[in-house]
Design an enzyme around this catalytic site. Structure first.
Site, PDB file in Angstrom:
ATOM      1  CE  LYS A  44      -0.059  -0.533   4.969  1.00 36.15           C
ATOM      2  NZ  LYS A  44      -0.636  -1.330   6.056  1.00 36.15           N
ATOM      3  CE1 TYR A 254      11.735  31.778   4.181  1.00 38.11           C
ATOM      4  CE2 TYR A 254      12.024  29.422   3.798  1.00 38.11           C
ATOM      5  CZ  TYR A 254      11.612  30.677   3.359  1.00 38.11           C
ATOM      6  OH  TYR A 254      11.087  30.811   2.105  1.00 38.11           O
TER       7      TYR A 254
HETATM    8  C1  LIG Z   1       0.156  -2.125   6.694  1.00 37.62           C
HETATM    9  C2  LIG Z   1      -0.376  -3.447   7.092  1.00 37.62           C
HETATM   10  C3  LIG Z   1       0.478  -4.542   7.248  1.00 37.62           C
HETATM   11  C4  LIG Z   1       1.979  -4.431   7.220  1.00 37.62           C
HETATM   12  O1  LIG Z   1       2.436  -3.963   8.473  1.00 37.62           O
HETATM   13  P1  LIG Z   1       3.986  -3.716   8.801  1.00 37.62           P
HETATM   14  O2  LIG Z   1       3.983  -3.302  10.219  1.00 37.62           O
HETATM   15  O3  LIG Z   1       4.434  -2.638   7.885  1.00 37.62           O
HETATM   16  O4  LIG Z   1       4.691  -4.997   8.543  1.00 37.62           O
HETATM   17  C5  LIG Z   1      -0.100  -5.777   7.473  1.00 37.62           C
HETATM   18  N1  LIG Z   1      -1.461  -5.903   7.584  1.00 37.62           N
HETATM   19  C6  LIG Z   1      -2.290  -4.860   7.479  1.00 37.62           C
HETATM   20  C7  LIG Z   1      -3.750  -5.066   7.637  1.00 37.62           C
HETATM   21  C8  LIG Z   1      -1.789  -3.588   7.254  1.00 37.62           C
HETATM   22  O5  LIG Z   1      -2.616  -2.543   7.172  1.00 37.62           O
END
Ligand SMILES: *Cc1c(COP(=O)(O)O)cnc(C)c1O
Length: 353
Positions: A44, A254
């Site tokens: 994702k 800045y």
């Molecule tokens: C993002 C996510 C993962 C991966 O988690 P990590 O901590 O990055 O390994 C796994 N399962 C779900 C449902 C997630 O949203």
């Protein structure tokens, strides 16, 4: 009249070098650590900001066959590289259009409520995943929902739950594991999946059939025990666009939070908070030119950061600097989480394998 562009675009002064061999090795290590379970991949948010276009083919070549994105809008990029039947959408169908998109593509929704279950079935249904909340109060059916008739005969590929605190040694992990065992008894699926990256390190009892690592694939270390087996993947670099010689008393950036107390050769670097190099790095971040370490001077601005080039007398305009971005120490220095460090990296970085 639209301007006719030349057939080239000058290269970006920002690049994110991805060590795709390390990425593949991290997946293999996590697959191995998952014991009898297979490892999938959470890809994702454009593979946590690293770039799905490079990361997904590398992970597929390593052997990964299960992919998780959050939004339906992330599906087309995935389908350029992997079959639809391997892809799951964590947010599930929020409306009829999303359900129809799932049915037509063959991508599986992760159903998170009885309402989503009904929506999926009335869209035509088919193979799906189901998320059950075992103690995080985020997405997912409640245990009390599992006897509902809406679930009867549903074609469930994978039953999921998600660990809230797998990166810590707290009783919540065992509580969620125990509730997941109840879920398994109450809801028939072809496969079951509980562990994220940190959950893989909790041991066999958490592995079920499929694990869903994200952060550790990309070089993050959610638990110290993983440090040995996980390699850094993301190496951001930025070009020096101007060199200037500061005199004692010259104010920098800045709000003049730094004033030169001696003559300093300063480099103006083409990275700023618009690229995800946030203001928390002001006066704290480090860049490198070869082995020379270059501290950030003053405030990070939107498109630029000023660094002290005194230890790198040969560094000049056009040279590339690497941004110190080892996930564990970068998180410590910046106060950002390792997740934020990756997902912040902006669109102006050209991603190279
Ligand atoms: C993002 C996510 C993962 C991966 O988690 P990590 O901590 O990055 O390994 C796994 N399962 C779900 C449902 C997630 O949203």
């Amino acid at each position: 009249m639209e301007t006719t562009l030349p057939d080239f675009l000058p290269p970006s002064p920002l690049r994110l070098k991805l060590d795709l061999e390390a990425l593949a090795a991290n997946w293999r290590a996590l697959d191995r650590m998952s014991g009898a379970a297979r490892a999938g991949a959470a890809v994702k948010a454009d593979a946590y900001g690293l770039g799905a276009a490079l990361a997904v083919p590398a992970l597929a070549a390593a052997g990964c066959r299960d992919w998780f994105v959050a939004h339906w809008q992330e599906v087309p990029e995935l389908l350029r590289h992997v079959p639809a039947a391997q892809v799951s959408v964590l947010h599930g169908p929020m409306n009829a259009a999303e359900a129809a998109f799932g049915v037509e593509t063959g991508v599986r929704p992760v159903l998170n409520s009885l309402e989503q279950v009904r929506r999926w079935r009335s869209a035509g249904g088919g193979a799906c995943d189901v998320m059950v909340d075992t103690g995080m109060s985020r997405l997912g059916l409640r245990l009390a929902d599992l006897g509902d008739t809406a679930l009867a005969g549903l074609e469930i590929d994978c039953v999921l739950s998600h660990l809230a605190s797998a990166d810590e040694d707290v009783p919540q992990n065992e509580a969620q594991r125990a509730r997941f065992a109840e879920v398994r008894a109450a809801l028939p699926g072809r496969r079951y999946s509980l562990a994220n990256s940190a959950g893989i390190a909790l041991g066999d009892a958490y592995h079920a059939d499929l694990t869903r690592p994200g952060i550790a694939l990309y070089g993050g270390i959610p638990r110290a025990a993983m440090e040995r087996d996980i390699r850094q993947v993301a190496y951001p670099e930025a070009a020096v666009i101007q060199v200037r010689n500061l005199l004692p008393g010259d104010k920098v950036g800045y709000n003049a939070t730094f004033t030169a107390d001696r003559p300093i050769r300063a480099g103006i670097v083409a990275v700023g908070y618009a690229d995800g190099y946030l203001r928390c790095w002001s006066g704290k971040g480090l860049f490198r030119f070869g082995d020379d370490v270059l501290p950030v001077l003053g405030r990070v601005s939107m498109d630029m950061t000023i660094v002290d080039l005194d230890s790198a007398p040969h560094c000049t305009e056009g040279d590339w600097l690497s941004i110190a971005y080892d996930p564990v120490s970068a998180a410590k220095v910046s106060g950002l989480s390792q997740y934020e460090l990756f997902t912040l990296l902006g669109r102006r970085f050209s991603r190279v394998g």
